[in-house]
Write an enzyme that holds these catalytic residues in place. Sequence first.
Site, PDB file in Angstrom:
ATOM      1  N   LYS A  41       0.824  -1.185   0.000  1.00 23.97           N
ATOM      2  CA  LYS A  41       0.000   0.000   0.000  1.00 23.97           C
ATOM      3  C   LYS A  41       0.864   1.242   0.000  1.00 23.97           C
ATOM      4  O   LYS A  41       0.433   2.332  -0.356  1.00 23.97           O
ATOM      5  CB  LYS A  41      -0.881   0.014   1.271  1.00 23.97           C
ATOM      6  CG  LYS A  41      -1.755  -1.209   1.420  1.00 23.97           C
ATOM      7  CD  LYS A  41      -2.409  -1.206   2.823  1.00 23.97           C
ATOM      8  CE  LYS A  41      -3.119  -2.528   3.058  1.00 23.97           C
ATOM      9  NZ  LYS A  41      -3.439  -2.742   4.466  1.00 23.97           N
ATOM     10  N   GLY A  42       2.105   1.053   0.435  1.00 24.43           N
ATOM     11  CA  GLY A  42       2.996   2.187   0.675  1.00 24.43           C
ATOM     12  C   GLY A  42       3.217   3.112  -0.508  1.00 24.43           C
ATOM     13  O   GLY A  42       3.332   4.325  -0.342  1.00 24.43           O
ATOM     14  N   GLU A  97       7.732   2.768  -5.914  1.00 21.59           N
ATOM     15  CA  GLU A  97       7.824   2.241  -4.549  1.00 21.59           C
ATOM     16  C   GLU A  97       7.897   3.382  -3.546  1.00 21.59           C
ATOM     17  O   GLU A  97       8.311   4.489  -3.887  1.00 21.59           O
ATOM     18  CB  GLU A  97       9.101   1.396  -4.416  1.00 21.59           C
ATOM     19  CG  GLU A  97       8.856  -0.091  -4.374  1.00 21.59           C
ATOM     20  CD  GLU A  97       8.262  -0.579  -3.046  1.00 21.59           C
ATOM     21  OE1 GLU A  97       7.649   0.210  -2.294  1.00 21.59           O
ATOM     22  OE2 GLU A  97       8.406  -1.774  -2.772  1.00 21.59           O
ATOM     23  N   ASP A  98       7.524   3.074  -2.332  1.00 15.95           N
ATOM     24  CA  ASP A  98       7.669   4.057  -1.260  1.00 15.95           C
ATOM     25  C   ASP A  98       9.113   4.146  -0.788  1.00 15.95           C
ATOM     26  O   ASP A  98       9.661   5.236  -0.632  1.00 15.95           O
ATOM     27  CB  ASP A  98       6.730   3.718  -0.094  1.00 15.95           C
ATOM     28  CG  ASP A  98       6.821   2.256   0.366  1.00 15.95           C
ATOM     29  OD1 ASP A  98       7.610   1.479  -0.214  1.00 15.95           O
ATOM     30  OD2 ASP A  98       6.091   1.891   1.303  1.00 15.95           O
ATOM     31  N   ASP A 101      14.769  -0.462   1.088  1.00 20.21           N
ATOM     32  CA  ASP A 101      15.448  -0.652   2.362  1.00 20.21           C
ATOM     33  C   ASP A 101      16.545  -1.708   2.152  1.00 20.21           C
ATOM     34  O   ASP A 101      17.602  -1.402   1.631  1.00 20.21           O
ATOM     35  CB  ASP A 101      14.372  -1.052   3.382  1.00 20.21           C
ATOM     36  CG  ASP A 101      14.873  -1.173   4.800  1.00 20.21           C
ATOM     37  OD1 ASP A 101      15.789  -0.447   5.171  1.00 20.21           O
ATOM     38  OD2 ASP A 101      14.321  -1.997   5.554  1.00 20.21           O
ATOM     39  N   LYS A 129      17.161   4.007   1.625  1.00 21.75           N
ATOM     40  CA  LYS A 129      18.086   3.911   2.767  1.00 21.75           C
ATOM     41  C   LYS A 129      19.289   3.105   2.290  1.00 21.75           C
ATOM     42  O   LYS A 129      19.351   1.890   2.532  1.00 21.75           O
ATOM     43  CB  LYS A 129      17.428   3.148   3.923  1.00 21.75           C
ATOM     44  CG  LYS A 129      16.320   3.850   4.642  1.00 21.75           C
ATOM     45  CD  LYS A 129      15.896   2.946   5.821  1.00 21.75           C
ATOM     46  CE  LYS A 129      14.566   3.288   6.384  1.00 21.75           C
ATOM     47  NZ  LYS A 129      14.069   2.252   7.320  1.00 21.75           N
ATOM     48  N   ASP A 157       3.850   3.071   6.638  1.00 18.39           N
ATOM     49  CA  ASP A 157       3.159   2.812   7.899  1.00 18.39           C
ATOM     50  C   ASP A 157       4.067   2.255   8.978  1.00 18.39           C
ATOM     51  O   ASP A 157       5.142   1.725   8.708  1.00 18.39           O
ATOM     52  CB  ASP A 157       2.053   1.781   7.669  1.00 18.39           C
ATOM     53  CG  ASP A 157       2.620   0.368   7.468  1.00 18.39           C
ATOM     54  OD1 ASP A 157       3.432   0.185   6.531  1.00 18.39           O
ATOM     55  OD2 ASP A 157       2.279  -0.530   8.242  1.00 18.39           O
ATOM     56  N   ARG A 163      -0.025   6.226   7.619  1.00 23.34           N
ATOM     57  CA  ARG A 163       0.126   6.327   6.155  1.00 23.34           C
ATOM     58  C   ARG A 163      -0.366   7.676   5.634  1.00 23.34           C
ATOM     59  O   ARG A 163       0.103   8.177   4.627  1.00 23.34           O
ATOM     60  CB  ARG A 163      -0.689   5.232   5.451  1.00 23.34           C
ATOM     61  CG  ARG A 163      -0.170   3.827   5.657  1.00 23.34           C
ATOM     62  CD  ARG A 163      -0.878   2.867   4.695  1.00 23.34           C
ATOM     63  NE  ARG A 163      -0.694   1.473   5.055  1.00 23.34           N
ATOM     64  CZ  ARG A 163       0.350   0.729   4.704  1.00 23.34           C
ATOM     65  NH1 ARG A 163       1.319   1.252   3.985  1.00 23.34           N
ATOM     66  NH2 ARG A 163       0.443  -0.535   5.061  1.00 23.34           N
TER      67      ARG A 163
HETATM   68  P1  IMP Z   1      13.072  -4.147   1.608  1.00 25.45           P
HETATM   69  O1  IMP Z   1      12.760  -5.464   0.994  1.00 25.45           O
HETATM   70  O2  IMP Z   1      13.814  -4.297   2.898  1.00 25.45           O
HETATM   71  O3  IMP Z   1      13.755  -3.182   0.689  1.00 25.45           O
HETATM   72  O4  IMP Z   1      11.675  -3.589   2.091  1.00 25.45           O
HETATM   73  C1  IMP Z   1      10.985  -2.623   1.448  1.00 25.45           C
HETATM   74  C2  IMP Z   1       9.627  -2.469   2.088  1.00 25.45           C
HETATM   75  O5  IMP Z   1       9.709  -2.481   3.519  1.00 25.45           O
HETATM   76  C3  IMP Z   1       9.054  -1.114   1.735  1.00 25.45           C
HETATM   77  O6  IMP Z   1       8.325  -1.164   0.552  1.00 25.45           O
HETATM   78  C4  IMP Z   1       8.212  -0.810   2.968  1.00 25.45           C
HETATM   79  O7  IMP Z   1       6.937  -1.338   2.805  1.00 25.45           O
HETATM   80  C5  IMP Z   1       8.931  -1.479   4.106  1.00 25.45           C
HETATM   81  N1  IMP Z   1       9.822  -0.550   4.836  1.00 25.45           N
HETATM   82  C6  IMP Z   1      11.176  -0.505   4.816  1.00 25.45           C
HETATM   83  N2  IMP Z   1      11.648   0.484   5.593  1.00 25.45           N
HETATM   84  C7  IMP Z   1      10.567   1.106   6.101  1.00 25.45           C
HETATM   85  C8  IMP Z   1      10.400   2.252   6.980  1.00 25.45           C
HETATM   86  O8  IMP Z   1      11.345   2.921   7.443  1.00 25.45           O
HETATM   87  N3  IMP Z   1       9.115   2.578   7.270  1.00 25.45           N
HETATM   88  C9  IMP Z   1       8.036   1.900   6.794  1.00 25.45           C
HETATM   89  N4  IMP Z   1       8.143   0.842   5.988  1.00 25.45           N
HETATM   90  C10 IMP Z   1       9.400   0.447   5.629  1.00 25.45           C
HETATM   91 MG    MG Z   2       6.600  -0.825  -0.223  1.00 30.25          MG
END
Ligand code: IMP
Ligand code: MG
Length: 174
Positions: A41-42, A97-98, A101, A129, A157, A163
């Site tokens: 949803k992000g 994407e939001d 990470d 990040k 979120d 959100r």
């Molecule tokens: P990744 O697979 O670790 O890159 O995760 C990405 C997903 O984790 C994003 O699309 C978010 O939904 C969630 N996420 C990662 N960091 C944060 C944060 O600081 N706040 C909220 N959601 C996060």
């Molecule tokens: Mg996301």
Amino acid sequence: MSEHVEILLSEDEVDERIRQIGEQISKDYAGKAVHLVCVLKGGSFFMCELAKRITVPVTMDFMSVSSYGSDTKSSGVVRIVKDLDESLKDKDVLVVEDIVDSGRTLSYLLAMLKERKPASLKLCTLLDKPERRVTDVKVDYTGFNIPDEFVVGYGLDYDQRYRNLPYIGVVKFD
Ligand code: IMP
Ligand code: MG
């Protein structure tokens, strides 16, 4: 345990940056149409604002993958919860994407979408990040690089809350 939210990026800063990215995308896709793929949803708030700033023809589709529970750390498990409605074949696809990470979600998702034979496949994220990267992901458009802190707002979120904040904030646990 209680928490509060401190502003990291104001509504004006976020809006201005989205306007700039929209302008850049409009230039890069000149003469083409762009098919935006929102990761729910992000990514929804960002994608809607971004779409409004793009001047080439835009189509949109939505999908949902899950990689997080109520925790603030990646589980490493990626599951498709809702797939796209439309084919990606021969489309210029831009995944919106939001946040990137660890990169685990996106690397899985991009590999999967690539198999659907889009004409091109790019990635746009509001936040990145870079310090947290575990899996390499090529990001084509980034709103902001942020430090390794848990952020909320603008679609992001914490346990499904926050959100709707019109800015990006950092969750501080009291
Ligand atoms: P990744 O697979 O670790 O890159 O995760 C990405 C997903 O984790 C994003 O699309 C978010 O939904 C969630 N996420 C990662 N960091 C944060 C944060 O600081 N706040 C909220 N959601 C996060
Ligand atoms: Mg996301």
